[in-house]
Design an enzyme around this catalytic site. Sequence first.
Site, PDB file in Angstrom:
ATOM      1  N   SER A  48      39.884  47.187  64.384  1.00 23.22           N
ATOM      2  CA  SER A  48      39.401  45.800  64.309  1.00 23.22           C
ATOM      3  C   SER A  48      40.209  44.885  63.401  1.00 23.22           C
ATOM      4  O   SER A  48      39.918  43.693  63.327  1.00 23.22           O
ATOM      5  CB  SER A  48      37.937  45.778  63.873  1.00 23.22           C
ATOM      6  OG  SER A  48      37.116  46.082  64.964  1.00 23.22           O
ATOM      7  N   LYS A  51      41.393  41.735  64.874  1.00 22.15           N
ATOM      8  CA  LYS A  51      40.621  40.496  64.919  1.00 22.15           C
ATOM      9  C   LYS A  51      41.174  39.411  63.993  1.00 22.15           C
ATOM     10  O   LYS A  51      40.767  38.251  64.083  1.00 22.15           O
ATOM     11  CB  LYS A  51      39.147  40.782  64.605  1.00 22.15           C
ATOM     12  CG  LYS A  51      38.464  41.640  65.687  1.00 22.15           C
ATOM     13  CD  LYS A  51      36.975  41.799  65.408  1.00 22.15           C
ATOM     14  CE  LYS A  51      36.251  42.556  66.499  1.00 22.15           C
ATOM     15  NZ  LYS A  51      36.167  43.997  66.266  1.00 22.15           N
ATOM     16  N   SER A 103      32.370  42.120  62.407  1.00 26.12           N
ATOM     17  CA  SER A 103      33.428  42.632  63.286  1.00 26.12           C
ATOM     18  C   SER A 103      32.952  42.776  64.729  1.00 26.12           C
ATOM     19  O   SER A 103      33.199  43.784  65.385  1.00 26.12           O
ATOM     20  CB  SER A 103      33.931  43.985  62.752  1.00 26.12           C
ATOM     21  OG  SER A 103      35.165  44.318  63.334  1.00 26.12           O
TER      22      SER A 103
END
Length: 267
Positions: A48, A51, A103
Amino acid sequence: SVPTMLSAEVSAVSPDFSVSALSAVVINADTGNIVYEKSALAQRAMASTTKIMTALLTIEAGDLDKKFTVDSYAIQVEGTSMGLSQGDIVTRRALLYGILLPSGNDAANAAAVSVSGSMGKFVELMNKKAEELGLVNTHFANPSGLDAQGHFTTAYDLAILTKTALENPVFAEICRCADAQVEFGNPPYLRRLANSNKMLWQYEGCYGVKTGFTDNARRCLVSAAERKGGKLICVTLNAPDDWEDHRKMLDYGFEQVKRTEVVLPSP
């Protein structure tokens, strides 16, 4: 351009600690200079921490407070979530909190479709931006960071991407929130989103950035901290003991920064 011999930039004195991470780097957030590195150019899955790019491109697309209905296909995704349901009315700003705090894979996908019309088109945008930033060892396959073929970066590339993202005031403000009240739903109502980044309250001066975990990438973490005018960005990929790694690496980094400060004689 990526330095071929990263270690040439790093102080000759080896730090008296080891890190659990397979890849790690600390850079000066102002100059981009490397303070510490371990296999910083090895290509690895980044979960993640992907992101960071998704959020940056969403911010750059603008119209952050315009309301729209989330794409119902985009939000049907496994893993971490901000809690979006079909028909929910959101803003890109709300999605940014969902992307950077809990997230949310749903938030990342919804933002991607909102910006580019489809996830595929958004991935093209991600790779174009990576090229612009000189991230030669990075390639994206999705906006969320779920394991996928052709989805990888390096600790060094991720640090440089983070340096760029933190120069954006909206990004810098959101990623430092321990939690936030965000409005979305059908009709929209306020809910609280909590940040998964424990460094924010465990390390003095920490102001971000992003956690990550998948079965393939394992634990990934990007943090940024500031002390006495020095700013550092720290990245670990595949680190069983990432919180401890970051504490050690940042402490070491601030020692180096302190040592290299030039004291000018008084006039």
